[in-house]
Structures are given as structure tokens and as C-alpha cells.
Enzyme design. Structure first.
Site, PDB file in Angstrom:
ATOM      1  N   ASP A   7      46.367  40.901  18.107  1.00 16.06           N
ATOM      2  CA  ASP A   7      47.165  40.390  18.575  1.00 16.06           C
ATOM      3  C   ASP A   7      47.935  39.314  19.355  1.00 16.06           C
ATOM      4  O   ASP A   7      46.612  38.734  20.047  1.00 16.06           O
ATOM      5  CB  ASP A   7      46.448  41.183  19.939  1.00 16.06           C
ATOM      6  N   GLU A  67      50.905  43.471  15.923  1.00 20.95           N
ATOM      7  CA  GLU A  67      51.869  44.189  17.368  1.00 20.95           C
ATOM      8  C   GLU A  67      52.775  42.787  16.689  1.00 20.95           C
ATOM      9  O   GLU A  67      53.302  41.919  17.282  1.00 20.95           O
ATOM     10  CB  GLU A  67      51.201  43.512  18.905  1.00 20.95           C
ATOM     11  N   ASP A 139      41.784  42.505  24.363  1.00 19.95           N
ATOM     12  CA  ASP A 139      42.377  41.220  23.063  1.00 19.95           C
ATOM     13  C   ASP A 139      42.450  41.510  21.864  1.00 19.95           C
ATOM     14  O   ASP A 139      42.758  41.836  21.352  1.00 19.95           O
ATOM     15  CB  ASP A 139      43.209  39.919  23.285  1.00 19.95           C
TER      16      ASP A 139
END
EC number: 3.1.21.10
Length: 154
Positions: A7, A67, A139
Site C-alpha cells: 500500500d 495498489e 496501512d
């Protein structure tokens, strides 16, 4: 198969390592790479690359899932994109195959619904990985969802 989910961010990069063995998904590690806002941006980017390299060397994943972002006039856009570029470069240095997923695709893969909220995603991650405590911080939990998406959509 061992995958690292990432992430991206400049202040905090979430990571999650998952093994898939005979269809069972096992969380190996998760956490964050955190950089201080008092440092110069280029120092923060080097820190992200160095810390991610250490994680890759320690856990030796076979692939990576990251991501993918779509920003519209955000003040953090450039910093996050730069951090993401450093992350992609570091993964490439280790010749890891990389899958990229936008947030809606991650939610869809993990929960079956592309507009799920964070709690729904977290509950599905915990169920799939048979863990009883939510991974902290968010996260790291997000990175596990990204890694699961990489496993589901391989």
C-alpha cells in the site's frame, strides 16, 4: 507461493506477506515503512527503497501486488506517485512479477463488492487469513488485502 502486497505512500508504506500453500492463505508478516516528514523528500524515498529491500531479502517473495492510484488534484499526488515509483523500481530490482490493482478491484476481490467499506474489507482479510486481531496500522491491513487480491487474481 509467497506474495508481498504493498500500500504505497510517502509517510507510510504498508506491506503484507502471505503464503499460499495448497489453497490455504497464511499471513507471514505485515507492517509499515514509516518516514519522518522532517526529512527531505529524497531522503524519505531512499529510506523506502532501503527498507523495502530489507523486507524482500528477509522474506523472499515470489511476486508482488501494488495498489494503483488514480488522483484528481490532490496535494499529495506527486509525493505518493514518487514513492510508488521508488517502490516499483525496488520490486523490479529483485525481478519480482508485479500486479497492480485499483482500490475498487481490491474491494471486489476481497469482499465480493467493489464499494465495501474498510471494516468489511478488514473482516474478510481476518477471516481469510484466520487471524483474530486486526493488523495494525490500517496501512498494513490494506497491504494484506492487496496481497490477497494478487493471490485471487493470479
Amino acid at each position: 507461493m509467497r506474495i508481498i502486497g504493498i500500500d504505497p505512500g510517502l509517510a507510510r508504506v504498508g506491506y503484507g506477506i502471505i503464503d499460499e500453500i495448497e489453497g490455504k492463505k497464511i499471513m507471514i508478516d505485515c507492517g509499515i515503512i514509516e518516514t519522518k516528514s522532517t526529512k527531505k523528500e529524497e531522503e524519505r524515498l531512499v529510506e523506502i527503497s532501503n527498507d523495502l529491500s530489507s523486507i524482500i531479502k528477509k522474506w523472499n517473495p515470489n511476486s508482488a501486488a501494488v495498489e494503483k492510484f488514480f488522483f484528481y488534484r490532490s496535494s499529495t499526488t506527486i509525493s505518493v506517485v514518487q514513492a510508488r515509483g521508488v517502490i516499483m523500481m525496488t520490486l523490479g530490482k529483485y525481478k519480482l512479477p508485479i500486479q497492480e490493482f485499483p482500490p475498487m478491484q481490491i474491494k471486489l476481490a476481497v469482499t465480493g463488492y467493489g464499494h465495501s467499506d474498510k471494516n468489511e474489507v478488514l473482516n474478510c482479510v481476518m477471516h481469510e487469513l484466520s487471524i483474530t486481531s486486526p493488523p495494525k496500522p490500517d496501512d498494513a491491513a490494506d497491504a494484506l488485502a492487496i496481497a490477497l487480491t494478487g493471490i485471487y487474481l493470479k
